[in-house]
Design a protein around this motif. Structure first.
Motif, mmCIF file in Angstrom:
data_model
loop_
_atom_site.group_PDB
_atom_site.id
_atom_site.type_symbol
_atom_site.label_atom_id
_atom_site.label_comp_id
_atom_site.label_asym_id
_atom_site.label_seq_id
_atom_site.Cartn_x
_atom_site.Cartn_y
_atom_site.Cartn_z
ATOM 1 N N GLN A 337 0.833 -1.183 0.020
ATOM 2 C CA GLN A 337 -0.082 0.005 -0.175
ATOM 3 C C GLN A 337 0.928 1.403 0.040
ATOM 4 N N LYS A 338 0.194 2.354 -0.770
ATOM 5 C CA LYS A 338 0.807 3.561 -0.464
ATOM 6 C C LYS A 338 0.132 4.181 0.787
ATOM 7 N N LEU A 339 0.917 4.553 1.866
ATOM 8 C CA LEU A 339 0.176 5.181 3.214
ATOM 9 C C LEU A 339 0.569 6.664 3.089
ATOM 10 N N ILE A 340 -0.778 7.355 3.210
ATOM 11 C CA ILE A 340 -0.402 8.895 3.271
ATOM 12 C C ILE A 340 -0.999 9.630 4.349
ATOM 13 N N GLY A 341 -0.263 10.145 5.341
ATOM 14 C CA GLY A 341 -0.621 10.771 6.581
ATOM 15 C C GLY A 341 -0.667 12.358 6.524
ATOM 16 N N PHE A 342 -1.447 12.992 7.405
ATOM 17 C CA PHE A 342 -1.621 14.126 7.305
ATOM 18 C C PHE A 342 -1.025 14.921 8.789
ATOM 19 N N ALA A 343 -0.557 16.140 8.558
ATOM 20 C CA ALA A 343 0.153 16.520 9.701
ATOM 21 C C ALA A 343 -0.701 18.137 9.762
ATOM 22 N N ALA A 344 -1.358 18.525 10.887
ATOM 23 C CA ALA A 344 -1.956 20.008 11.109
ATOM 24 C C ALA A 344 -0.852 20.530 12.189
ATOM 25 N N GLU A 350 7.503 21.912 8.984
ATOM 26 C CA GLU A 350 8.198 20.811 8.441
ATOM 27 C C GLU A 350 8.945 19.652 9.151
ATOM 28 N N GLU A 351 9.660 20.231 10.325
ATOM 29 C CA GLU A 351 10.410 19.375 11.329
ATOM 30 C C GLU A 351 9.472 18.281 11.716
ATOM 31 N N HIS A 352 8.391 18.975 12.159
ATOM 32 C CA HIS A 352 7.285 17.947 12.893
ATOM 33 C C HIS A 352 6.662 17.042 11.808
ATOM 34 N N ALA A 353 6.508 17.470 10.653
ATOM 35 C CA ALA A 353 6.093 16.507 9.694
ATOM 36 C C ALA A 353 6.993 15.533 9.162
ATOM 37 N N GLN A 354 8.182 15.746 9.000
ATOM 38 C CA GLN A 354 9.143 14.961 8.579
ATOM 39 C C GLN A 354 9.376 13.924 9.838
ATOM 40 N N ASN A 355 9.346 14.081 10.821
ATOM 41 C CA ASN A 355 9.412 13.260 12.058
ATOM 42 C C ASN A 355 8.289 12.277 12.083
ATOM 43 N N LYS A 356 7.110 12.746 11.773
ATOM 44 C CA LYS A 356 5.912 11.644 11.753
ATOM 45 C C LYS A 356 5.958 10.771 10.398
ATOM 46 N N LEU A 357 6.409 11.616 9.341
ATOM 47 C CA LEU A 357 6.631 10.654 8.156
ATOM 48 C C LEU A 357 7.515 9.363 8.335
ATOM 49 N N VAL A 366 1.218 15.059 4.286
ATOM 50 C CA VAL A 366 0.407 16.320 3.793
ATOM 51 C C VAL A 366 0.624 17.355 4.836
ATOM 52 N N LEU A 367 1.370 18.343 4.939
ATOM 53 C CA LEU A 367 1.381 19.280 5.848
ATOM 54 C C LEU A 367 0.691 20.450 5.710
ATOM 55 N N ASN A 368 -0.246 20.790 6.527
ATOM 56 C CA ASN A 368 -0.945 22.271 6.427
ATOM 57 C C ASN A 368 -0.860 22.756 8.008
ATOM 58 N N ASP A 369 -1.247 24.067 7.937
ATOM 59 C CA ASP A 369 -1.238 24.887 9.081
ATOM 60 C C ASP A 369 -2.637 24.612 9.672
ATOM 61 N N LEU A 370 -2.431 24.820 11.151
ATOM 62 C CA LEU A 370 -3.606 24.214 11.967
ATOM 63 C C LEU A 370 -4.821 25.424 11.930
ATOM 64 N N SER A 371 -4.486 26.699 11.159
ATOM 65 C CA SER A 371 -5.468 27.718 10.895
ATOM 66 C C SER A 371 -6.257 26.993 9.968
ATOM 67 N N ASN A 372 -6.159 26.226 9.014
ATOM 68 C CA ASN A 372 -7.128 25.820 7.860
ATOM 69 C C ASN A 372 -8.129 24.763 8.429
ATOM 70 N N PHE A 373 -7.823 24.534 9.827
ATOM 71 C CA PHE A 373 -8.770 23.320 10.210
ATOM 72 C C PHE A 373 -10.222 23.899 10.295
ATOM 73 N N ILE A 382 3.316 18.623 0.336
ATOM 74 C CA ILE A 382 3.288 17.312 0.249
ATOM 75 C C ILE A 382 4.726 16.851 0.361
ATOM 76 N N ILE A 383 5.012 15.976 1.196
ATOM 77 C CA ILE A 383 6.335 15.479 1.522
ATOM 78 C C ILE A 383 6.388 14.062 1.211
#
Length: 409
Positions: A337-344, A350-357, A366-373, A382-383
């Motif tokens: 499978q290709k597994l895609i996660g999301f980080a708000a 980017e540091e938090h998103a890359q650690n999660k990846l 897929v990284l986005n700012d919490l303000s878009n929630f 998309i990393i």
């Protein structure tokens, strides 16, 4: 009373924000319903999305007086009606409109026209187009509720369905005739979605299974109180919708949200993190692409009361424990499978998103700012595992979802 496959296409105001780069040729057949008044706006919406529209009007449709407005939208070289009399021109015209386009859509389709097409009657230009078609055809009925419920109409619809004709089913509400019930032409956004669904189904993701999680989850303190977050489910909704438009077999594990359900998608409704975990595991092994866009509760109370917690003058102390990490568990079980996660995130994005990846064995994050929630728009990065970054600027979530899927596949 036979009610053949009465379903409702998804209602979504977001669809008007979505633009496609693909241009299709669509023959739009218009028959004699009062719903003809909605056709100019439908044409505008389809043209805005890059489609080339050819219009064929029946005599009954022309009687409603919208011919000039419709012709001005498509141009006289794209407008045809029952007045065409030259046999040579007529022969060429109906073959071209039936075979040299990408889709034939009959909107609105009356009781009379549906029954005629089921019987193969071709006594006007549009009937000839239907008879000669070699492309996908989709019909959007509009009529009085008693006419719609007649067994003869349902029999005709079933016969057409067995010939692989698609249907955008009517809505329920107050009809122009004064009765209330099923029979209203589907809303414009449903018509656009339905047309594109039949137009593009079976393209880029044909034969693929896509699993999406969406919405929030709830962890209960007592029988009526819970902890949740403000996730709207909009991103998961759009991911599922765009995957379906690309021809995928889509399963949406749906946490609590207010989004309307999408026609043609397999829904698994859940509420708690544990329920979402089990639903994702059940579908994971057979999936090709997995988008974990749900905002799962990170913590849960160590103790849950069986009865309602009574208010008192004392402070209420809550002790929380870690909830299940669904994405990490899926990453540990991943094979093909290709597994895609999301980080708000709201800092060190980017540091938090890359650690999660890395920690969760993802293919993309897929990284986005919490303000878009919870908003209708988003901007993302998309990393992938090699730290390649595709940046998508602020746009409607439908546009964002399409770009995410295109990047992943």
């Amino acid at each position: 009373m036979l009610m053949f496959m009465v379903q409702t296409i998804v209602r979504s105001s977001l669809i008007s924000n979505y633009r496609r780069s693909f241009m299709a040729k669509i023959t739009l057949g218009v028959t004699g319903s009062v719903a003809v008044q909605k056709i100019p706006q439908l044409i505008r919406l389809l043209q805005e999305r890059g489609h080339e529209i050819f219009v064929v009007m029946t005599e009954a449709a022309g009687a409603f007086g919208f011919n000039d407005e419709i012709e001005s939208l498509v141009g006289n070289e794209h407008f045809y009606d029952y007045h065409i009399t030259d046999e040579a021109t007529d022969a060429i015209t109906h073959i071209y409109l039936a075979q040299e386009v990408d889709l034939l859509a009959i909107v609105p389709a009356t009781y009379n026209s549906i029954n005629k097409y089921a019987l193969g009657i071709a006594d006007d230009l549009l009937g000839s187009v239907v008879a000669a078609r070699t492309v996908q055809m989709v019909i959007a009925p509009a009529m009085n509720t008693f006419m719609y419920q007649k067994p003869v109409l349902q029999h005709s619809m079933r016969a057409l369905y067995e010939e692989e004709v698609g249907f955008i089913y009517p809505a329920t509400g107050m009809l122009a005739c004064g009765y209330e019930g099923i029979g209203k032409l589907a809303p414009l956004d449903e018509l656009v979605y339905g047309i594109e669904l039949y137009l593009h189904a079976g393209e880029r993701l044909k034969g693929k299974k896509v699993l999406v999680s969406s919405g929030t989850t709830r962890v209960y303190l007592d029988p009526i109180r819970y902890i949740a977050n403000t996730s709207s489910g909009k991103m998961g909704y759009e991911l599922a919708r765009q995957a379906k438009l690309m021809g995928a077999d889509v399963t949406l594990v749906n946490g609590p949200n207010q989004m309307p359900k999408i026609y043609g998608i397999n829904y698994v409704d859940v509420e708690t993190p544990e329920q979402m975990h089990q639903a994702m595991l059940a579908a994971f092994a057979d999936s090709d692409y997995v988008f974990m866009s749900a905002a799962v509760s990170d913590y849960k109370p160590k103790e849950v009361s069986d009865i309602k917690i009574k208010k008192s003058d004392d402070e209420l102390q809550l002790e929380l424990a870690r909830s299940i990490d669904i994405l990490k568990d899926l990453g540990s079980k991943k094979t093909t499978q290709k597994l895609i996660g999301f980080a708000a995130e709201d800092n060190n994005h980017e540091e938090h998103a890359q650690n999660k990846l890395s920690k969760k064995n993802l293919d993309y994050i897929v990284l986005n700012d919490l303000s878009n929630f919870g908003s209708d728009e988003n901007a993302v990065k998309i990393i992938d595992q090699q730290n390649n970054i595709v940046e998508v600027k602020q746009a409607a979530k439908a546009v964002i979802a399409k770009k995410i899927i295109e990047t992943v596949i």
